[in-house]
Structure formats: C-alpha cells, structure tokens
Design a protein around this motif. Structure first.
Motif, PDB file in Angstrom:
ATOM      1  N   GLU A  49     -75.540  17.819  -7.409  1.00 28.35           N
ATOM      2  CA  GLU A  49     -74.354  18.675  -7.501  1.00 28.35           C
ATOM      3  C   GLU A  49     -74.666  20.166  -7.405  1.00 28.35           C
ATOM      4  O   GLU A  49     -73.775  20.982  -7.204  1.00 28.35           O
ATOM      5  CB  GLU A  49     -73.565  18.391  -8.781  1.00 28.35           C
ATOM      6  N   ARG A  50     -75.944  20.544  -7.520  1.00 31.04           N
ATOM      7  CA  ARG A  50     -76.320  21.962  -7.416  1.00 31.04           C
ATOM      8  C   ARG A  50     -77.057  22.290  -6.122  1.00 31.04           C
ATOM      9  O   ARG A  50     -77.379  23.444  -5.857  1.00 31.04           O
ATOM     10  CB  ARG A  50     -77.177  22.345  -8.623  1.00 31.04           C
ATOM     11  N   GLY A 109     -76.105  22.387  -2.950  1.00 30.51           N
ATOM     12  CA  GLY A 109     -75.373  23.299  -2.060  1.00 30.51           C
ATOM     13  C   GLY A 109     -75.452  24.747  -2.512  1.00 30.51           C
ATOM     14  O   GLY A 109     -75.667  25.655  -1.704  1.00 30.51           O
ATOM     15  N   LYS A 110     -75.310  24.969  -3.802  1.00 29.87           N
ATOM     16  CA  LYS A 110     -75.388  26.337  -4.334  1.00 29.87           C
ATOM     17  C   LYS A 110     -76.800  26.896  -4.180  1.00 29.87           C
ATOM     18  O   LYS A 110     -76.979  28.052  -3.792  1.00 29.87           O
ATOM     19  CB  LYS A 110     -74.975  26.359  -5.805  1.00 29.87           C
ATOM     20  N   ALA A 111     -77.803  26.076  -4.498  1.00 33.24           N
ATOM     21  CA  ALA A 111     -79.192  26.529  -4.362  1.00 33.24           C
ATOM     22  C   ALA A 111     -79.509  26.857  -2.905  1.00 33.24           C
ATOM     23  O   ALA A 111     -80.145  27.873  -2.611  1.00 33.24           O
ATOM     24  CB  ALA A 111     -80.143  25.463  -4.896  1.00 33.24           C
ATOM     25  N   LYS A 171     -77.421  27.844  -0.510  1.00 34.23           N
ATOM     26  CA  LYS A 171     -76.758  29.105  -0.127  1.00 34.23           C
ATOM     27  C   LYS A 171     -77.505  30.318  -0.667  1.00 34.23           C
ATOM     28  O   LYS A 171     -77.680  31.318   0.032  1.00 34.23           O
ATOM     29  CB  LYS A 171     -75.321  29.127  -0.631  1.00 34.23           C
ATOM     30  N   ILE A 172     -77.933  30.234  -1.915  1.00 34.64           N
ATOM     31  CA  ILE A 172     -78.652  31.358  -2.522  1.00 34.64           C
ATOM     32  C   ILE A 172     -79.960  31.605  -1.780  1.00 34.64           C
ATOM     33  O   ILE A 172     -80.252  32.738  -1.377  1.00 34.64           O
ATOM     34  CB  ILE A 172     -78.912  31.089  -4.014  1.00 34.64           C
ATOM     35  N   GLU A 213     -80.557  34.700  -9.508  1.00 41.63           N
ATOM     36  CA  GLU A 213     -79.425  33.915  -9.000  1.00 41.63           C
ATOM     37  C   GLU A 213     -79.668  32.421  -9.172  1.00 41.63           C
ATOM     38  O   GLU A 213     -78.768  31.679  -9.566  1.00 41.63           O
ATOM     39  CB  GLU A 213     -79.147  34.239  -7.530  1.00 41.63           C
ATOM     40  N   SER A 217     -79.246  31.240 -12.720  1.00 39.58           N
ATOM     41  CA  SER A 217     -77.854  31.184 -13.177  1.00 39.58           C
ATOM     42  C   SER A 217     -77.174  29.851 -12.851  1.00 39.58           C
ATOM     43  O   SER A 217     -76.168  29.515 -13.463  1.00 39.58           O
ATOM     44  CB  SER A 217     -77.046  32.344 -12.580  1.00 39.58           C
ATOM     45  N   ILE A 218     -77.709  29.089 -11.893  1.00 47.45           N
ATOM     46  CA  ILE A 218     -77.078  27.811 -11.527  1.00 47.45           C
ATOM     47  C   ILE A 218     -77.909  26.593 -11.930  1.00 47.45           C
ATOM     48  O   ILE A 218     -77.417  25.474 -11.907  1.00 47.45           O
ATOM     49  CB  ILE A 218     -76.780  27.728 -10.010  1.00 47.45           C
TER      50      ILE A 218
END
Length: 88
Positions: free
Chosen positions: A12-13, A15-17, A19-20, A48, A51-52
């Motif tokens: 679930e993380r 995609g965010k990782a 992008k960062i 960054e 933070s996720i």
C-alpha cells in the motif's frame, strides 16, 4: 555524490515511495534507484520517505559513493530505459 537506493515497503506504500524516489533519482528497476545528488537533496529524500514508511515493517537501503568514478555498473539481461535515455 552518487547514490543507489533500494526499498522494500508494504504494497500500500509502494506507489508513494516510487513517486518520492523518482523526484530525486533515476528509476532503474522495480524498487531500485540511482543517481547523482547533493547531501541536502538526499536529506530531503530521506525525510519524505520517513514520513510515509512504517519503520517496523518497511526498509530502505542507501549506498553512497563520493563520485560516480568509483562505481562500476554491470547489467545482465534487459536494461529498463531511464529518463536520461529520452531526448527532452
């Protein structure tokens, strides 16, 4: 400095990782990034990511080299294209 970053994060993380990391480094494989960066930008990238991430589950490994001159990269099989391969 030249950096290689590898991460293993919960689905679930991812995609965010992704992008960062793409904002700071070149995406070379599923969860592998590399590129030239400064100490300040590396600190921003780490902040960054922190933070996720769930530090009890996820992991990030960062290899730092003073310059790209002391680093050799060998690839076997298909090389994924990087953004550096495109004409802008």
């Amino acid at each position: 400095m030249f950096v290689i970053l590898v991460y293993d994060v919960k689905e679930e993380r991812v995609g965010k990782a992704l992008k960062i990391c793409r904002r700071y480094l070149t995406h070379v494989q599923n969860s592998v990034f590399e590129g030239e960066t400064s100490e300040a930008k590396l600190r921003m990238l780490k902040d960054e990511l922190k933070s996720i991430l769930d530090e009890n589950y996820d992991s990030v490994i960062i290899y730092k080299f003073r310059t790209k001159h002391y680093y050799e990269r060998e690839s076997i099989g298909v090389d994924k294209p990087s953004h550096e391969d495109f004409i802008v």
